[in-house]
Write a protein that holds these residues in place. Sequence first.
Motif, PDB file in Angstrom:
ATOM      1  N   VAL A  91       0.835  -1.205   0.000  1.00  0.00           N
ATOM      2  CA  VAL A  91       0.000   0.000   0.000  1.00  0.00           C
ATOM      3  C   VAL A  91       0.866   1.250   0.000  1.00  0.00           C
ATOM      4  N   MET A  96      -3.442   1.954  -2.874  1.00  0.00           N
ATOM      5  CA  MET A  96      -4.540   1.069  -2.523  1.00  0.00           C
ATOM      6  C   MET A  96      -5.105   0.329  -3.732  1.00  0.00           C
ATOM      7  N   LEU A  99      -3.839  -3.045  -4.295  1.00  0.00           N
ATOM      8  CA  LEU A  99      -4.220  -3.977  -3.237  1.00  0.00           C
ATOM      9  C   LEU A  99      -5.523  -4.699  -3.540  1.00  0.00           C
ATOM     10  N   GLU A 100      -6.361  -4.108  -4.385  1.00  0.00           N
ATOM     11  CA  GLU A 100      -7.694  -4.661  -4.623  1.00  0.00           C
ATOM     12  C   GLU A 100      -7.657  -6.098  -5.116  1.00  0.00           C
ATOM     13  N   LEU A 132      -9.394  -3.818   4.950  1.00  0.00           N
ATOM     14  CA  LEU A 132      -8.667  -3.184   3.846  1.00  0.00           C
ATOM     15  C   LEU A 132      -9.635  -2.672   2.781  1.00  0.00           C
ATOM     16  N   MET A 135     -10.792   0.639   3.611  1.00  0.00           N
ATOM     17  CA  MET A 135      -9.764   1.647   3.323  1.00  0.00           C
ATOM     18  C   MET A 135      -9.781   2.034   1.844  1.00  0.00           C
ATOM     19  N   THR A 136     -10.022   1.059   0.964  1.00  0.00           N
ATOM     20  CA  THR A 136     -10.060   1.364  -0.472  1.00  0.00           C
ATOM     21  C   THR A 136     -11.257   2.235  -0.823  1.00  0.00           C
ATOM     22  N   ASN A 138     -12.122   4.748   0.903  1.00  0.00           N
ATOM     23  CA  ASN A 138     -11.824   6.027   1.575  1.00  0.00           C
ATOM     24  C   ASN A 138     -12.491   6.152   2.943  1.00  0.00           C
ATOM     25  N   ASP A 140     -11.417   5.957   6.020  1.00  0.00           N
ATOM     26  CA  ASP A 140     -10.097   5.895   6.634  1.00  0.00           C
ATOM     27  C   ASP A 140     -10.012   6.640   7.967  1.00  0.00           C
TER      28      ASP A 140
END
Length: 288
Positions: A91, A96, A99-100, A132, A135-136, A138, A140
């Motif tokens: 990351v 990000m 990471l998906e 996670l 987090m992707t 947003n 956050d």
Amino acid sequence: MLSIIGILTTISLVFGVFVAFGGSLGVVFHGLMSEGPMIGGAAVGAYMLGNNGNVAKGGMKGMGKAFKGPKWKAQDYKDILLLLFGVLKLVRTKGMIVLEQHIENPESSTIFQQYPKILHDHFAVEFICDTLRMMTMNFDDANQVEDVMNNELDKHHHELHAFSHAIQQMGEAMPALGIVAAVLGVIKTMGSINKPVEILGEMIGGALTGTFLGVLMSYGIVGPIAAKMQQCYDQEHQFYLIIRSVLVSHLNGNAPQISVEIGRTQVPTLYQPSFKEMEELQANINFA
């Protein structure tokens, strides 16, 4: 192994001392044969009556933890820290979006595949990927994410606690069920009151074996098994708390090394790797 030794020690000392001071195992074994199935059957029946199918099945399956111990060992704690380090490093360096592909299909992820035991733990993988995924999107805010993670952890731990609690309840019922068996034995004895004293004495001794067996099973075997199950669940829960701490630390803006170090300090002392050991292991991490 320690649990098996504990059971053998309990049984051998109880009966060994009884025999050493003049007791006759013949009377006890006769009572066990007649009243043991009565107590065991009533305990299992009450267990099924007092729990839904999922809890009843989980409790029986969870009893194995009293003999196998917690699921997570020393290497597993290193692996989860390294997995999280690899994820956070990816990351930090590539963003990000990269990471998906790992969190949408962890079974084919080059990161998760490195740690098959963790990959096969459904809750651990879903817990990491769901967090996670937030987090992707947003989401956050560290405090809000931590609240969501805590709620999920509490739910999971509560569901596991129901298994050990069900076994504990069954154990607590056994002394009373032993009394039920003993009363039936006395009723049987009273129906044979005209028989010789020797026979009546043996029948009364057999009846009292029910009370003895219920108390021994409750406090000497089933109760300790339930307690050991809860200890195992608590220690396994710590594994997931480490995941939470590392990911929340990342959301607070810390570098992957710092976040993993925060997680390392929460590893149970028996399994905790040293700072230098983790530093050396992290140096070899290079996921695509």
